[in-house]
Design an enzyme around this catalytic site. Sequence first.
Site, PDB file in Angstrom:
ATOM      1  N   SER A 103       0.821  -1.216   0.000  1.00  0.00           N
ATOM      2  CA  SER A 103       0.000   0.000   0.000  1.00  0.00           C
ATOM      3  C   SER A 103       0.853   1.262   0.000  1.00  0.00           C
ATOM      4  CB  SER A 103      -0.868  -0.021   1.259  1.00  0.00           C
ATOM      5  OG  SER A 103      -1.407   1.249   1.511  1.00  0.00           O
ATOM      6  N   GLU A 105       0.252   3.638   1.736  1.00  0.00           N
ATOM      7  CA  GLU A 105       0.327   4.070   3.140  1.00  0.00           C
ATOM      8  C   GLU A 105       1.699   3.761   3.740  1.00  0.00           C
ATOM      9  OE1 GLU A 105      -1.919   5.560   5.504  1.00  0.00           O
ATOM     10  OE2 GLU A 105      -2.953   6.185   3.701  1.00  0.00           O
ATOM     11  N   TYR A 127      -1.640   0.357  10.636  1.00  0.00           N
ATOM     12  CA  TYR A 127      -1.919  -0.274   9.338  1.00  0.00           C
ATOM     13  C   TYR A 127      -0.693  -0.182   8.423  1.00  0.00           C
ATOM     14  CZ  TYR A 127      -3.729  -0.678   4.567  1.00  0.00           C
ATOM     15  OH  TYR A 127      -3.908  -1.031   3.253  1.00  0.00           O
TER      16      TYR A 127
HETATM   17  P1  GDP Z   1      -6.549   6.114   3.357  1.00  0.00           P
HETATM   18  O1  GDP Z   1      -5.709   6.982   2.496  1.00  0.00           O
HETATM   19  O2  GDP Z   1      -6.311   4.664   3.126  1.00  0.00           O
HETATM   20  O3  GDP Z   1      -6.482   6.445   4.799  1.00  0.00           O
HETATM   21  O4  GDP Z   1      -8.072   6.320   2.829  1.00  0.00           O
HETATM   22  P2  GDP Z   1      -9.300   7.144   3.427  1.00  0.00           P
HETATM   23  O5  GDP Z   1     -10.297   7.238   2.337  1.00  0.00           O
HETATM   24  O6  GDP Z   1      -9.771   6.567   4.725  1.00  0.00           O
HETATM   25  O7  GDP Z   1      -8.710   8.594   3.776  1.00  0.00           O
HETATM   26  C1  GDP Z   1      -8.122   9.423   2.800  1.00  0.00           C
HETATM   27  C2  GDP Z   1      -7.819  10.797   3.403  1.00  0.00           C
HETATM   28  O8  GDP Z   1      -9.039  11.483   3.627  1.00  0.00           O
HETATM   29  C3  GDP Z   1      -7.084  10.751   4.747  1.00  0.00           C
HETATM   30  O9  GDP Z   1      -6.023  11.682   4.723  1.00  0.00           O
HETATM   31  C4  GDP Z   1      -8.135  11.191   5.749  1.00  0.00           C
HETATM   32  O10 GDP Z   1      -7.614  11.886   6.890  1.00  0.00           O
HETATM   33  C5  GDP Z   1      -8.972  12.137   4.885  1.00  0.00           C
HETATM   34  N1  GDP Z   1     -10.324  12.326   5.427  1.00  0.00           N
HETATM   35  C6  GDP Z   1     -10.900  13.521   5.732  1.00  0.00           C
HETATM   36  N2  GDP Z   1     -12.124  13.330   6.252  1.00  0.00           N
HETATM   37  C7  GDP Z   1     -12.328  11.979   6.272  1.00  0.00           C
HETATM   38  C8  GDP Z   1     -13.413  11.165   6.707  1.00  0.00           C
HETATM   39  O11 GDP Z   1     -14.439  11.651   7.189  1.00  0.00           O
HETATM   40  N3  GDP Z   1     -13.290   9.820   6.568  1.00  0.00           N
HETATM   41  C9  GDP Z   1     -12.147   9.261   6.027  1.00  0.00           C
HETATM   42  N4  GDP Z   1     -12.089   7.930   5.893  1.00  0.00           N
HETATM   43  N5  GDP Z   1     -11.107  10.003   5.623  1.00  0.00           N
HETATM   44  C10 GDP Z   1     -11.186  11.349   5.747  1.00  0.00           C
END
Ligand code: GDP
Length: 303
Positions: A103, A105, A127
Amino acid sequence: MIRGQAPPAVRGGRRPNPEVRLVSGDLLDQASLVAAVDQVRPDEVYNLGALSYVPISWRQSATTAEITGMGVLRMLEALRIVGGITASRTPGPGQPRFYQASSSEMFGKIRETPQNELTPFHPRSPYGVAKVFGHYTVQNYRESYDMFAVSGILFNHESPVRGPEFVTRKVSLAAAAIKLGLRDSLRLGNLEAERDWGFAGDYVRGMVLMLGQEKPEDFVLGTGVTHSVRELVSMAFAHVGLDWREHVVVDPALLRPAEVDLLCADPAKARERLGWKPVVSFEEMIALMVDSDLRLLSDSRHA
Ligand code: GDP
């Protein structure tokens, strides 16, 4: 993981494919994986299993390490044990090829941009740390046992069946629900985070291409284009004729203990060696996710 999942309708509600035969196994249980591999005798194995929602990984860090990290090692051990592979008895022809879902990440607090296969890792969540363990375990099995095992370092990839806890789907569901008058606000965390978002279908094609290579090697898959959460929301709401600023509330409780601020892929190796490039643009992906959720929510309203 079943725990904490939304109802099937929201998750995409797909019917089981009659051509797929399910064999159970558990990434926490070595013997169950050995039995599954022994029963199926696969040509190819794709390990997409993980506890994959980053915020939960702080609350269940040990479970994340066990499933997302140690699960990779157990899957490789299952292939090694069933194949009778040891350091001195390397795989013969016909041994399964293994794909690991690494990933973006893992790059976390990025050391350079864009990120490629040689960019050092600095994970920012349990993670991410578990994915780094899985990544190096694949590399080690390749080098120790000569197994055909590869990692695809995939940047965020989305579709209408993405879980509603991830930001793209959370936004597409909210834009559709607000448009249909089912609710009027959306709470989000960090709007400034930037990601390289692509369409999942394009990435699955890339995974298959990686296992078709002559030699096992790792590849980055991503679009090379970055957008902020703010841009994502603005585009999704504009698609249904709404102004996001009238509906979005920033909720500090949704901020993460450590954030990945920016991810941007350098997919040059995949383009040159696999002939891979994404076909669906960010704008098209947002439109198809919002349209799909409009249909889903209108159908469930009329059901
Ligand atoms: P990730 O990149 O695998 O963590 O995928 P996510 O879709 O969970 O998050 C992507 C980005 O969106 C991260 O930087 C989060 O901090 C940001 N983000 C902002 N608001 C939200 C929210 O309400 N839910 C999630 N899941 N991410 C958010």
